[in-house]
Write a protein that holds these residues in place. Structure first.
Motif, PDB file in Angstrom:
ATOM      1  N   ASP A 248      20.029 -14.289  -0.774  1.00 53.93           N
ATOM      2  CA  ASP A 248      19.407 -13.662   0.385  1.00 53.93           C
ATOM      3  C   ASP A 248      18.020 -13.154   0.021  1.00 53.93           C
ATOM      4  N   PHE A 249      17.233 -12.838   1.056  1.00 58.24           N
ATOM      5  CA  PHE A 249      15.884 -12.331   0.836  1.00 58.24           C
ATOM      6  C   PHE A 249      15.874 -10.955   0.188  1.00 58.24           C
ATOM      7  N   ILE A 250      17.013 -10.375   0.011  1.00 63.05           N
ATOM      8  CA  ILE A 250      17.067  -9.057  -0.629  1.00 63.05           C
ATOM      9  C   ILE A 250      16.634  -9.119  -2.084  1.00 63.05           C
ATOM     10  N   VAL A 251      16.536 -10.328  -2.655  1.00 64.29           N
ATOM     11  CA  VAL A 251      16.081 -10.453  -4.049  1.00 64.29           C
ATOM     12  C   VAL A 251      14.627 -10.014  -4.199  1.00 64.29           C
ATOM     13  N   ILE A 252      13.849 -10.042  -3.120  1.00 64.15           N
ATOM     14  CA  ILE A 252      12.460  -9.575  -3.195  1.00 64.15           C
ATOM     15  C   ILE A 252      12.309  -8.228  -2.490  1.00 64.15           C
ATOM     16  N   SER A 253      13.375  -7.439  -2.482  1.00 63.66           N
ATOM     17  CA  SER A 253      13.312  -6.137  -1.809  1.00 63.66           C
ATOM     18  C   SER A 253      12.329  -5.191  -2.485  1.00 63.66           C
ATOM     19  N   THR A 254      12.079  -5.367  -3.792  1.00 54.45           N
ATOM     20  CA  THR A 254      11.106  -4.502  -4.470  1.00 54.45           C
ATOM     21  C   THR A 254       9.711  -4.696  -3.885  1.00 54.45           C
ATOM     22  N   LEU A 255       9.323  -5.946  -3.699  1.00 56.73           N
ATOM     23  CA  LEU A 255       8.020  -6.222  -3.077  1.00 56.73           C
ATOM     24  C   LEU A 255       7.970  -5.678  -1.655  1.00 56.73           C
ATOM     25  N   ILE A 256       9.029  -5.886  -0.886  1.00 55.54           N
ATOM     26  CA  ILE A 256       9.049  -5.411   0.500  1.00 55.54           C
ATOM     27  C   ILE A 256       8.966  -3.891   0.550  1.00 55.54           C
ATOM     28  N   ARG A 257       9.681  -3.215  -0.331  1.00 57.94           N
ATOM     29  CA  ARG A 257       9.672  -1.747  -0.338  1.00 57.94           C
ATOM     30  C   ARG A 257       8.276  -1.210  -0.640  1.00 57.94           C
ATOM     31  N   GLU A 258       7.598  -1.780  -1.651  1.00 53.78           N
ATOM     32  CA  GLU A 258       6.255  -1.306  -1.981  1.00 53.78           C
ATOM     33  C   GLU A 258       5.273  -1.574  -0.847  1.00 53.78           C
ATOM     34  N   LEU A 259       5.399  -2.727  -0.197  1.00 52.81           N
ATOM     35  CA  LEU A 259       4.521  -3.019   0.940  1.00 52.81           C
ATOM     36  C   LEU A 259       4.765  -2.066   2.099  1.00 52.81           C
ATOM     37  N   CYS A 260       6.023  -1.743   2.366  1.00 52.61           N
ATOM     38  CA  CYS A 260       6.324  -0.801   3.450  1.00 52.61           C
ATOM     39  C   CYS A 260       5.747   0.580   3.157  1.00 52.61           C
ATOM     40  N   ARG A 261       5.870   1.032   1.931  1.00 53.22           N
ATOM     41  CA  ARG A 261       5.318   2.350   1.589  1.00 53.22           C
ATOM     42  C   ARG A 261       3.801   2.380   1.748  1.00 53.22           C
ATOM     43  N   VAL A 262       3.133   1.338   1.228  1.00 56.42           N
ATOM     44  CA  VAL A 262       1.673   1.307   1.347  1.00 56.42           C
ATOM     45  C   VAL A 262       1.255   1.201   2.810  1.00 56.42           C
ATOM     46  N   ALA A 263       1.939   0.361   3.584  1.00 56.96           N
ATOM     47  CA  ALA A 263       1.590   0.203   4.999  1.00 56.96           C
ATOM     48  C   ALA A 263       1.807   1.502   5.773  1.00 56.96           C
ATOM     49  N   PHE A 264       2.898   2.222   5.466  1.00 54.02           N
ATOM     50  CA  PHE A 264       3.149   3.499   6.147  1.00 54.02           C
ATOM     51  C   PHE A 264       2.046   4.501   5.813  1.00 54.02           C
ATOM     52  N   SER A 265       1.650   4.582   4.538  1.00 53.45           N
ATOM     53  CA  SER A 265       0.600   5.526   4.149  1.00 53.45           C
ATOM     54  C   SER A 265      -0.743   5.135   4.757  1.00 53.45           C
ATOM     55  N   MET A 266      -1.000   3.834   4.934  1.00 56.44           N
ATOM     56  CA  MET A 266      -2.267   3.405   5.522  1.00 56.44           C
ATOM     57  C   MET A 266      -2.383   3.809   6.978  1.00 56.44           C
ATOM     58  N   GLN A 267      -1.257   4.049   7.660  1.00 54.36           N
ATOM     59  CA  GLN A 267      -1.315   4.490   9.052  1.00 54.36           C
ATOM     60  C   GLN A 267      -1.764   5.939   9.178  1.00 54.36           C
ATOM     61  N   THR A 268      -1.704   6.713   8.076  1.00 52.61           N
ATOM     62  CA  THR A 268      -2.149   8.106   8.106  1.00 52.61           C
ATOM     63  C   THR A 268      -3.643   8.247   7.890  1.00 52.61           C
ATOM     64  N   LEU A 269      -4.359   7.135   7.642  1.00 51.77           N
ATOM     65  CA  LEU A 269      -5.795   7.200   7.429  1.00 51.77           C
ATOM     66  C   LEU A 269      -6.527   7.246   8.764  1.00 51.77           C
ATOM     67  N   ILE A 270      -7.772   7.673   8.710  1.00 47.45           N
ATOM     68  CA  ILE A 270      -8.617   7.741   9.900  1.00 47.45           C
ATOM     69  C   ILE A 270      -9.892   6.963   9.610  1.00 47.45           C
ATOM     70  N   PRO A 271     -10.061   5.759  10.153  1.00 46.52           N
ATOM     71  CA  PRO A 271      -9.101   4.996  10.964  1.00 46.52           C
ATOM     72  C   PRO A 271      -8.037   4.336  10.090  1.00 46.52           C
ATOM     73  N   PRO A 272      -6.906   3.943  10.672  1.00 45.46           N
ATOM     74  CA  PRO A 272      -5.846   3.318   9.877  1.00 45.46           C
ATOM     75  C   PRO A 272      -6.233   1.919   9.412  1.00 45.46           C
ATOM     76  N   LEU A 273      -5.591   1.475   8.319  1.00 46.85           N
ATOM     77  CA  LEU A 273      -5.807   0.127   7.795  1.00 46.85           C
ATOM     78  C   LEU A 273      -4.661  -0.775   8.240  1.00 46.85           C
ATOM     79  N   ASP A 274      -4.985  -2.031   8.460  1.00 53.98           N
ATOM     80  CA  ASP A 274      -3.983  -3.002   8.894  1.00 53.98           C
ATOM     81  C   ASP A 274      -4.341  -4.355   8.309  1.00 53.98           C
ATOM     82  N   ILE A 275      -3.412  -5.306   8.379  1.00 53.62           N
ATOM     83  CA  ILE A 275      -3.669  -6.648   7.879  1.00 53.62           C
ATOM     84  C   ILE A 275      -4.158  -7.542   9.014  1.00 53.62           C
ATOM     85  N   ALA A 276      -4.888  -8.586   8.651  1.00 53.74           N
ATOM     86  CA  ALA A 276      -5.445  -9.499   9.646  1.00 53.74           C
ATOM     87  C   ALA A 276      -4.361 -10.423  10.181  1.00 53.74           C
ATOM     88  N   PHE A 277      -4.501 -10.787  11.454  1.00 52.77           N
ATOM     89  CA  PHE A 277      -3.573 -11.724  12.072  1.00 52.77           C
ATOM     90  C   PHE A 277      -3.958 -13.144  11.660  1.00 52.77           C
TER      91      PHE A 277
END
Length: 463
Positions: free
Chosen positions: A339-368
């Motif tokens: 299952d994709f849970i084998v890369i849960s470490t990468l997903i967890r670190e990305l979620c933490r960084v993405a959550f913290s980036m939403q607290t910035l003014i202005p927030p950071l996001d990835i390109a579509f």
């Protein structure tokens, strides 16, 4: 006669004479005058010995022939040669030649001695310069070590000073929060102690003490937090992404599929983290709005609270949401037993960084990004296996980081010719449906302890 000739041949005097001549010729330039003269005398002595033996053989041979045998040969060959060799003129010429050779050898020996002495003197000077240079280098190295030690000491002091400043700032923030709470409590106490409406009409309520509106802690630390998060995003690309890629290659041989899985994991992680941030912010605003009356605005207070309490973010719920979204994504596939849970470490670190980036003014996001789009040099780097003449993106390897439509960190993409056509045929041919693995269902059904905001437990913001 035969015995004398046999002895001469057995003694190999001619070969010894030739070897001595060759040895003298090789060493002539490096020998001294005395050494060359000694060599010449040795060769003359050996030559005289050979000549003596030859004259003995000549005498014996002539006796064997009788009284008149060999007379003509002696007259025509031996006697003229003896007269030529031992004439006075020849002796004088040989003496002059030997004298000139001796003088030349003396002159060459003198020149060699002068050259050797000059070279020795130059070598001594070079050694002295090398010694002084080494001493200077040692002094420079010692000075460099001292300066490095001083620099490290200064950096440690600067780090301590920064820590002290952060602690002081935290204490100031806590004091301002306590002052706000105190003012709210005093105003409530004053309203509860008012005797009657008439008296309250006669007496004007005492105004709250005015405070200068200063920016919140989140705004003051916005620049430093932004730099740390951008650097962390780059570290994830350089370390965690490669680790996940290596791990996936043990299960999937197709490198394109591995890179697609990692890119979709990054996109889904940012989407899940942004959704979690919005929900978290709504709950915090509802809680803090009940008793907010401080000098800061409600939005600044909410943002400060989220920055201070990022540990309340339920990152595991976002990881589960990302894996659930990836399981139904038609662009990627995975072996059923893994299952994709084998890369849960990468997903967890990305979620933490993405959550913290939403607290910035202005927030950071990835390109579509979509497969088959026009390649943009401002957003992406081409991967090493790309077709550098192609204009369309076959698939993405890593998203670009944006701030208000401005690229902060470039992503990575693969460009190939015919990317749009291959993408459409691949989308029609790929179908994916499988049940969730027991490992994932265990993580999804795992009970999580709710945060104070979810459980409704009292906090310091509830009045």
């Amino acid at each position: 006669m035969a015995d004398g000739l046999r002895r001469l041949v057995g003694a190999e005097s001619g070969r010894v004479l030739q070897e001595k001549l060759e040895s003298w010729y090789r060493d002539y330039e490096i020998n001294s005058c005395d050494q060359n003269l000694n060599r010449c005398c040795e060769i003359i002595e050996l030559n005289s010995q050979i000549q003596g033996q030859l004259f003995t053989i000549l005498n014996e041979t002539s006796q064997e022939g009788g009284h008149y045998a060999g007379v003509e040969t002696i007259k025509t060959r031996l006697l003229p040669w003896l007269g030529t060799c031992f004439s006075c003129a020849t002796s004088e010429r040989l003496f002059e030649t030997n004298l000139s050779l001796t003088q030349d050898s003396f002159e060459r020996e003198r020149q060699l001695r002068e050259l050797a002495s000059s070279q020795t003197f130059q070598l001594q000077e070079l050694q002295e310069e090398l010694t002084s240079t080494r001493l200077q280098l040692n002094h420079v190295q010692q000075d460099l070590k001292t300066s490095r030690a001083q620099e490290k000491d200064a950096l440690r002091k600067l780090d301590r000073l920064n820590d002290y400043e952060q602690q002081i700032q935290i204490l100031r923030d806590e004091i301002s929060i306590l002052d706000a709470q105190k003012s709210v409590l005093q105003s409530r106490l004053a309203r509860s102690r008012s005797p009657s409406p008439r008296h309250s009409e006669n007496k004007s309520p005492s105004p709250l003490p005015l405070r200068s509106c200063s920016p919140g802690r989140a705004r003051r630390t916005n620049a430093s937090r932004r730099a740390c998060l951008v650097a962390r995003f780059g570290d994830i690309y350089a370390q965690e992404r490669l680790d996940a890629e290596t791990l996936l290659r043990t299960y999937i041989s197709d490198m394109e599929m591995v890179q697609r899985i990692i890119y979709i994991a990054a996109v889904e992680s940012f989407h899940a983290a942004k959704m979690a941030y919005r929900q978290f912010k709504i709950r915090v605003r509802e809680t803090l709005s009940l008793g907010h009356s401080g000098p800061e605005s409600l939005e600044d207070t909410v943002l400060d609270y989220i920055v201070r309490h990022e540990d309340l973010y339920d990152v595991q719920a976002s990881v589960n949401e990302v894996i659930r979204s990836m399981n139904i994504n038609p662009k990627i596939s995975f072996p059923p037993e893994i299952d994709f849970i084998v890369i849960s470490t990468l997903i967890r670190e990305l979620c933490r960084v993405a959550f913290s980036m939403q607290t910035l003014i202005p927030p950071l996001d990835i390109a579509f990004g979509t497969d088959g789009e026009l390649f943009s040099e401002t957003k992406y780097h081409r991967s090493f296996d790309s077709d550098f003449t192609a204009a369309l993106v076959a698939y993405h390897v890593w998203p670009a980081l944006m701030e208000n439509d401005v690229v902060i960190v470039k992503g990575e993409a693969v460009t190939k010719r015919g990317a749009l056509w291959s993408h459409r045929s691949r989308s029609r041919g790929r179908s994916r449906s499988r049940s969730t693995s027991p490992l994932l269902s265990h993580h999804l059904s795992r009970s999580r302890s709710p945060s104070p905001l979810r459980s409704g437990s009292p906090s310091k913001w509830a009045y």
